[in-house]
Design a protein around this motif. Sequence first.
Motif, PDB file in Angstrom:
ATOM      1  N   ARG A  62       0.829  -1.215   0.000  1.00 42.14           N
ATOM      2  CA  ARG A  62       0.000   0.000   0.000  1.00 42.14           C
ATOM      3  C   ARG A  62       0.862   1.264   0.000  1.00 42.14           C
ATOM      4  NH1 ARG A  62      -4.390  -0.166   4.538  1.00 42.14           N
ATOM      5  NH2 ARG A  62      -4.999   1.779   3.499  1.00 42.14           N
ATOM      6  N   ILE A  63       1.995   1.220   0.671  1.00 44.48           N
ATOM      7  CA  ILE A  63       2.898   2.370   0.693  1.00 44.48           C
ATOM      8  C   ILE A  63       3.376   2.685  -0.725  1.00 44.48           C
ATOM      9  CG2 ILE A  63       5.213   3.121   1.401  1.00 44.48           C
ATOM     10  CD1 ILE A  63       4.631   1.543   4.073  1.00 44.48           C
ATOM     11  N   LEU A  64       3.700   1.654  -1.487  1.00 39.93           N
ATOM     12  CA  LEU A  64       4.208   1.845  -2.843  1.00 39.93           C
ATOM     13  C   LEU A  64       3.114   2.011  -3.893  1.00 39.93           C
ATOM     14  CD1 LEU A  64       7.162  -0.711  -2.955  1.00 39.93           C
ATOM     15  CD2 LEU A  64       7.292   1.780  -2.776  1.00 39.93           C
ATOM     16  N   ALA A  65       1.878   1.763  -3.542  1.00 38.71           N
ATOM     17  CA  ALA A  65       0.780   1.758  -4.517  1.00 38.71           C
ATOM     18  C   ALA A  65       0.676   3.020  -5.372  1.00 38.71           C
ATOM     19  CB  ALA A  65      -0.549   1.480  -3.816  1.00 38.71           C
ATOM     20  N   PRO A  66       0.907   4.225  -4.856  1.00 41.32           N
ATOM     21  CA  PRO A  66       0.792   5.413  -5.714  1.00 41.32           C
ATOM     22  C   PRO A  66       1.871   5.503  -6.805  1.00 41.32           C
ATOM     23  CG  PRO A  66       0.625   6.023  -3.406  1.00 41.32           C
ATOM     24  CD  PRO A  66       1.063   4.592  -3.447  1.00 41.32           C
ATOM     25  N   ILE A  67       2.953   4.743  -6.652  1.00 40.05           N
ATOM     26  CA  ILE A  67       4.054   4.777  -7.614  1.00 40.05           C
ATOM     27  C   ILE A  67       3.800   3.720  -8.681  1.00 40.05           C
ATOM     28  CG2 ILE A  67       6.551   4.451  -7.894  1.00 40.05           C
ATOM     29  CD1 ILE A  67       6.784   5.297  -4.925  1.00 40.05           C
ATOM     30  N   PRO A  68       3.895   4.085  -9.957  1.00 38.02           N
ATOM     31  CA  PRO A  68       3.696   3.074 -11.012  1.00 38.02           C
ATOM     32  C   PRO A  68       4.609   1.872 -10.780  1.00 38.02           C
ATOM     33  CG  PRO A  68       3.870   5.260 -11.977  1.00 38.02           C
ATOM     34  CD  PRO A  68       4.205   5.402 -10.511  1.00 38.02           C
ATOM     35  N   ARG A  69       4.066   0.689 -11.002  1.00 41.86           N
ATOM     36  CA  ARG A  69       4.806  -0.563 -10.739  1.00 41.86           C
ATOM     37  C   ARG A  69       6.188  -0.559 -11.388  1.00 41.86           C
ATOM     38  NH1 ARG A  69       3.685  -5.468  -8.701  1.00 41.86           N
ATOM     39  NH2 ARG A  69       1.474  -5.051  -8.475  1.00 41.86           N
ATOM     40  N   GLU A  70       6.276  -0.053 -12.621  1.00 39.76           N
ATOM     41  CA  GLU A  70       7.566  -0.069 -13.328  1.00 39.76           C
ATOM     42  C   GLU A  70       8.592   0.887 -12.704  1.00 39.76           C
ATOM     43  OE1 GLU A  70       4.836   2.764 -15.586  1.00 39.76           O
ATOM     44  OE2 GLU A  70       4.634   0.760 -14.740  1.00 39.76           O
ATOM     45  N   ASP A  71       8.170   1.806 -11.843  1.00 38.82           N
ATOM     46  CA  ASP A  71       9.077   2.753 -11.191  1.00 38.82           C
ATOM     47  C   ASP A  71       9.423   2.360  -9.752  1.00 38.82           C
ATOM     48  OD1 ASP A  71       9.021   4.322 -13.491  1.00 38.82           O
ATOM     49  OD2 ASP A  71       7.368   5.565 -12.742  1.00 38.82           O
ATOM     50  N   GLN A  72       8.772   1.350  -9.217  1.00 40.63           N
ATOM     51  CA  GLN A  72       8.951   1.013  -7.800  1.00 40.63           C
ATOM     52  C   GLN A  72      10.365   0.548  -7.468  1.00 40.63           C
ATOM     53  OE1 GLN A  72       5.735  -1.575  -6.550  1.00 40.63           O
ATOM     54  NE2 GLN A  72       4.207   0.013  -6.944  1.00 40.63           N
ATOM     55  N   ALA A  73      10.975  -0.281  -8.314  1.00 41.65           N
ATOM     56  CA  ALA A  73      12.336  -0.767  -8.029  1.00 41.65           C
ATOM     57  C   ALA A  73      13.320   0.407  -8.015  1.00 41.65           C
ATOM     58  CB  ALA A  73      12.762  -1.822  -9.036  1.00 41.65           C
ATOM     59  N   ALA A  74      13.198   1.323  -8.972  1.00 40.39           N
ATOM     60  CA  ALA A  74      14.086   2.496  -9.020  1.00 40.39           C
ATOM     61  C   ALA A  74      13.849   3.373  -7.795  1.00 40.39           C
ATOM     62  CB  ALA A  74      13.856   3.285 -10.304  1.00 40.39           C
TER      63      ALA A  74
END
Length: 189
Positions: free
Chosen positions: A158-170
């Motif tokens: 949920r913390i990462l949800a606002p960030i597009p999946r393809e940008d989460q690792a970066a």
Amino acid sequence: MADTQEPGDRTPTVPVGTVPGRSAPPEDGATEGERGPAVSALDAFVLTDAPGHLFRRCQQRAVDLYIEEVGEDGPTPRQFAVMLTIDQNPGLSQVALVGRTGIDRSTVADILTRLVRRGLVRRTRLDNDQRVNALYLSDKGQASVAAAVPGVKRAQRRILAPIPREDQAAFLRLLTLLAELPAGGERAD
């Protein structure tokens, strides 16, 4: 000399000698009325562009989501970090625990005191150095951490949800850099 901008500023920096909250003197000899009022340092600062402010807001959001998922009766985020680290490193010293979690010494000592009192963590003096405690989770502590893991995982998603999946690792790599952690994400002892 070119003006520089700091994070949080949307206008050039205020000239040296300007008192925050007061107008800057006109640079070209024109009167203030002819040029319009200068922007003060306070007026120029944009709180929502300041990284420190944004981190504080993100931290609060992360804690709120954690509590929603783990529950108020579960371990706090710091208690979870301490107990998980002890569980994954049985016999770890308190000094090493501080290094691995990034939580300051006095806070770790306070957390451990409460966890020991609640029967979740045990301290055992090392045979070769009676000044050092080896830390272990009790069965009750292991059960507490295990019960919290599903909620912690949901909170992280949920913390990462606002960030597009393809940008989460970066994004996570950049957070690791800002936290001054090595590539594995864990501080050296």
